[in-house]
Motif scaffolding. Sequence first.
Motif, PDB file in Angstrom:
ATOM      1  N   CYS A 135      44.533  51.971  91.036  1.00 57.18           N
ATOM      2  CA  CYS A 135      44.378  50.567  91.436  1.00 57.18           C
ATOM      3  C   CYS A 135      43.888  50.535  92.874  1.00 57.18           C
ATOM      4  CB  CYS A 135      45.727  49.856  91.304  1.00 57.18           C
ATOM      5  SG  CYS A 135      45.613  48.116  91.702  1.00 57.18           S
ATOM      6  N   SER A 136      42.760  49.875  93.104  1.00 56.97           N
ATOM      7  CA  SER A 136      42.247  49.715  94.470  1.00 56.97           C
ATOM      8  C   SER A 136      41.889  48.248  94.636  1.00 56.97           C
ATOM      9  CB  SER A 136      41.003  50.580  94.670  1.00 56.97           C
ATOM     10  OG  SER A 136      39.911  50.013  93.977  1.00 56.97           O
ATOM     11  N   ALA A 137      41.428  47.880  95.832  1.00 60.36           N
ATOM     12  CA  ALA A 137      41.089  46.473  96.061  1.00 60.36           C
ATOM     13  C   ALA A 137      39.979  46.021  95.108  1.00 60.36           C
ATOM     14  CB  ALA A 137      40.661  46.269  97.503  1.00 60.36           C
ATOM     15  N   SER A 138      39.174  46.978  94.612  1.00 63.38           N
ATOM     16  CA  SER A 138      38.059  46.572  93.744  1.00 63.38           C
ATOM     17  C   SER A 138      38.454  46.438  92.271  1.00 63.38           C
ATOM     18  CB  SER A 138      36.876  47.534  93.911  1.00 63.38           C
ATOM     19  OG  SER A 138      37.235  48.818  93.515  1.00 63.38           O
ATOM     20  N   GLY A 139      39.697  46.760  91.935  1.00 65.19           N
ATOM     21  CA  GLY A 139      40.123  46.585  90.544  1.00 65.19           C
ATOM     22  C   GLY A 139      41.093  47.663  90.132  1.00 65.19           C
ATOM     23  N   ALA A 140      41.549  47.560  88.902  1.00 64.18           N
ATOM     24  CA  ALA A 140      42.507  48.549  88.402  1.00 64.18           C
ATOM     25  C   ALA A 140      41.988  49.124  87.093  1.00 64.18           C
ATOM     26  CB  ALA A 140      43.869  47.911  88.212  1.00 64.18           C
ATOM     27  N   LEU A 141      42.486  50.306  86.788  1.00 66.90           N
ATOM     28  CA  LEU A 141      41.973  51.078  85.661  1.00 66.90           C
ATOM     29  C   LEU A 141      43.136  51.854  85.058  1.00 66.90           C
ATOM     30  CD1 LEU A 141      39.190  52.196  84.620  1.00 66.90           C
ATOM     31  CD2 LEU A 141      39.401  53.932  86.397  1.00 66.90           C
ATOM     32  N   ARG A 142      43.269  51.785  83.729  1.00 65.08           N
ATOM     33  CA  ARG A 142      44.261  52.645  83.061  1.00 65.08           C
ATOM     34  C   ARG A 142      43.563  53.358  81.924  1.00 65.08           C
ATOM     35  NH1 ARG A 142      46.605  52.751  78.726  1.00 65.08           N
ATOM     36  NH2 ARG A 142      46.265  50.573  78.182  1.00 65.08           N
ATOM     37  N   CYS A 143      43.718  54.675  81.861  1.00 69.60           N
ATOM     38  CA  CYS A 143      43.017  55.479  80.862  1.00 69.60           C
ATOM     39  C   CYS A 143      44.026  56.302  80.081  1.00 69.60           C
ATOM     40  CB  CYS A 143      42.039  56.427  81.542  1.00 69.60           C
ATOM     41  SG  CYS A 143      40.873  55.574  82.599  1.00 69.60           S
ATOM     42  N   ARG A 144      43.660  56.564  78.829  1.00 68.86           N
ATOM     43  CA  ARG A 144      44.566  57.331  77.950  1.00 68.86           C
ATOM     44  C   ARG A 144      43.745  58.318  77.112  1.00 68.86           C
ATOM     45  NH1 ARG A 144      48.745  53.509  75.439  1.00 68.86           N
ATOM     46  NH2 ARG A 144      49.501  53.718  77.578  1.00 68.86           N
ATOM     47  N   ALA A 158      45.817  43.839  94.825  1.00 66.13           N
ATOM     48  CA  ALA A 158      45.461  43.294  96.145  1.00 66.13           C
ATOM     49  C   ALA A 158      45.206  41.789  96.091  1.00 66.13           C
ATOM     50  CB  ALA A 158      44.227  44.009  96.683  1.00 66.13           C
ATOM     51  N   HIS A 159      44.750  41.280  94.937  1.00 67.47           N
ATOM     52  CA  HIS A 159      44.420  39.854  94.849  1.00 67.47           C
ATOM     53  C   HIS A 159      45.399  39.106  93.944  1.00 67.47           C
ATOM     54  CE1 HIS A 159      40.904  41.452  96.693  1.00 67.47           C
ATOM     55  NE2 HIS A 159      40.594  42.147  95.621  1.00 67.47           N
ATOM     56  N   ALA A 160      46.536  39.725  93.638  1.00 63.12           N
ATOM     57  CA  ALA A 160      47.489  39.094  92.716  1.00 63.12           C
ATOM     58  C   ALA A 160      48.161  37.903  93.389  1.00 63.12           C
ATOM     59  CB  ALA A 160      48.533  40.101  92.283  1.00 63.12           C
ATOM     60  N   ALA A 161      48.389  36.873  92.581  1.00 67.16           N
ATOM     61  CA  ALA A 161      49.089  35.700  93.109  1.00 67.16           C
ATOM     62  C   ALA A 161      50.572  36.045  93.265  1.00 67.16           C
ATOM     63  CB  ALA A 161      48.919  34.536  92.137  1.00 67.16           C
ATOM     64  N   ALA A 162      51.218  35.481  94.300  1.00 68.62           N
ATOM     65  CA  ALA A 162      52.668  35.663  94.475  1.00 68.62           C
ATOM     66  C   ALA A 162      53.373  35.015  93.272  1.00 68.62           C
ATOM     67  CB  ALA A 162      53.095  35.036  95.786  1.00 68.62           C
ATOM     68  N   PRO A 163      54.602  35.263  92.925  1.00 66.44           N
ATOM     69  CA  PRO A 163      55.485  36.213  93.602  1.00 66.44           C
ATOM     70  C   PRO A 163      55.284  37.642  93.104  1.00 66.44           C
ATOM     71  CG  PRO A 163      56.668  35.083  91.854  1.00 66.44           C
ATOM     72  CD  PRO A 163      55.270  34.526  91.843  1.00 66.44           C
ATOM     73  N   VAL A 164      55.520  38.561  94.035  1.00 65.87           N
ATOM     74  CA  VAL A 164      55.419  39.986  93.736  1.00 65.87           C
ATOM     75  C   VAL A 164      56.706  40.433  93.024  1.00 65.87           C
ATOM     76  CG1 VAL A 164      55.615  42.183  95.003  1.00 65.87           C
ATOM     77  CG2 VAL A 164      53.783  40.572  95.551  1.00 65.87           C
ATOM     78  N   PRO A 165      56.594  41.218  91.945  1.00 66.96           N
ATOM     79  CA  PRO A 165      57.813  41.660  91.259  1.00 66.96           C
ATOM     80  C   PRO A 165      58.755  42.430  92.190  1.00 66.96           C
ATOM     81  CG  PRO A 165      55.842  42.271  90.018  1.00 66.96           C
ATOM     82  CD  PRO A 165      55.376  41.739  91.323  1.00 66.96           C
TER      83      PRO A 165
END
Length: 393
Positions: free
Chosen positions: A28-37, A93-100
């Motif tokens: 996960c970086s400021a430019s987006g997130a990635l999950r691979c399997r 990085a751009h998620a709306a509050a509240p943070v978990p």
Amino acid sequence: MPRQRVVDPAAAPTELLDSYRPRDFLFCSASGALRCRGALATATGADDLAEALRGVETDNGRAPLAVGALPFDRDAPVHLVVPETVQHGPSTAHAAAPVPARRPLPGTWTATPIPAPADHTAAVERAVKLMADGGGAELRKVVLARCLRLTGQREVDVATVLANLAWADPTAFTFAADLPGRDARPRTLVGASPELLVAKRGRSVLSNPLAGSAPRHPDPARDRERAAALLASPKERHEHAVVVEAVVEALRPHCRRLDAPREPRPVTTATMWHLSTRVTGELRDPHTPSHVLARALHPTPAVCGHPTDRAYAVITEIEPFDRGFYTGAVGYTDAAGDGEWAVAIRCADTCGTTIDLFAGGGIMPDSEPEAELAETSAKLRTLLLALGVDQPR
Ligand SMILES: C=C(O[C@@H]1C=C(C(=O)O)C=C[C@H]1O)C(=O)O
């Protein structure tokens, strides 16, 4: 024809983080997130990666991805995987509050510092002496690290550590990378790095070396004083300049334009201040793959020292553990060569009930051993907080 499945993007970062399972790759970086399997193919270097990616098709017609980790040792095999499934998602990085809220890991840990703190300060003294004996002409900087081995009663819950890291510092490069195991159990490099080794998109290239550090202070006024002192310190600025110089030298042959601001900027993580310089450039050949640029840059003097070979020899002689993938790089690249690689710091190598935390710092001729030890302790806090552990020395 092998097919990489690109599933519908996640709607929120929590969706990606919650779906993480051992052996997945998450970045996960400021430019987006990635999950691979899964793994369609694996590669140990640039040549066999090109081979592994050749002929892979994706569901959505986009360039297939490879993900993985580069070890600190330039001669050790890299660990790259062409995953079976890829899911993109929004960045923390751009998620709306509240943070978990942070979820502490249950149970207690036995902590073994490797080496003992007093031996780390002795190692710093030794490195300082080596620099003095060389008359300053030879070894100019060496990064010495230490490891804190924590052993618990149950398997380390990587998904929880990952989520805690991601929300503690939503702008960090948060990652979990499956590593070649020492036995049948999954082995994972998990961390939240503030440092970008290289990002490449089309012709644009960016590297953001950090070097020169000070621990944060809980009082805002004293915290700002620490940043000002860091920026004003000739020792820290010199330590930083050595890294910027090396990054520029490594990128120059690949670039038709390259810019590095003259002045570093102080930047923060949740636990540290660092001096930072954003080096930007335009590639001569837009097809130069990001992992080739990562290999050209690695190891920068931010994690090894200067000159590189001399510093590397001192590290292997002085540090009483194998860094493995710590101070290597973690990231992804696609078949068009676009990708991002974070420096693998503020991270831990975990397998079963054991988690090895690492932290290091740049040693200069005027380094003070106790201050260097304190810097590594402050850097270890990133992972210790994510585990919910109080700070040992
Ligand atoms: C080696 C580490 O950090 C590196 C060393 C730094 C320094 O010496 O000031 C700063 C950031 C990183 O490039 C680490 O965090 O373990």
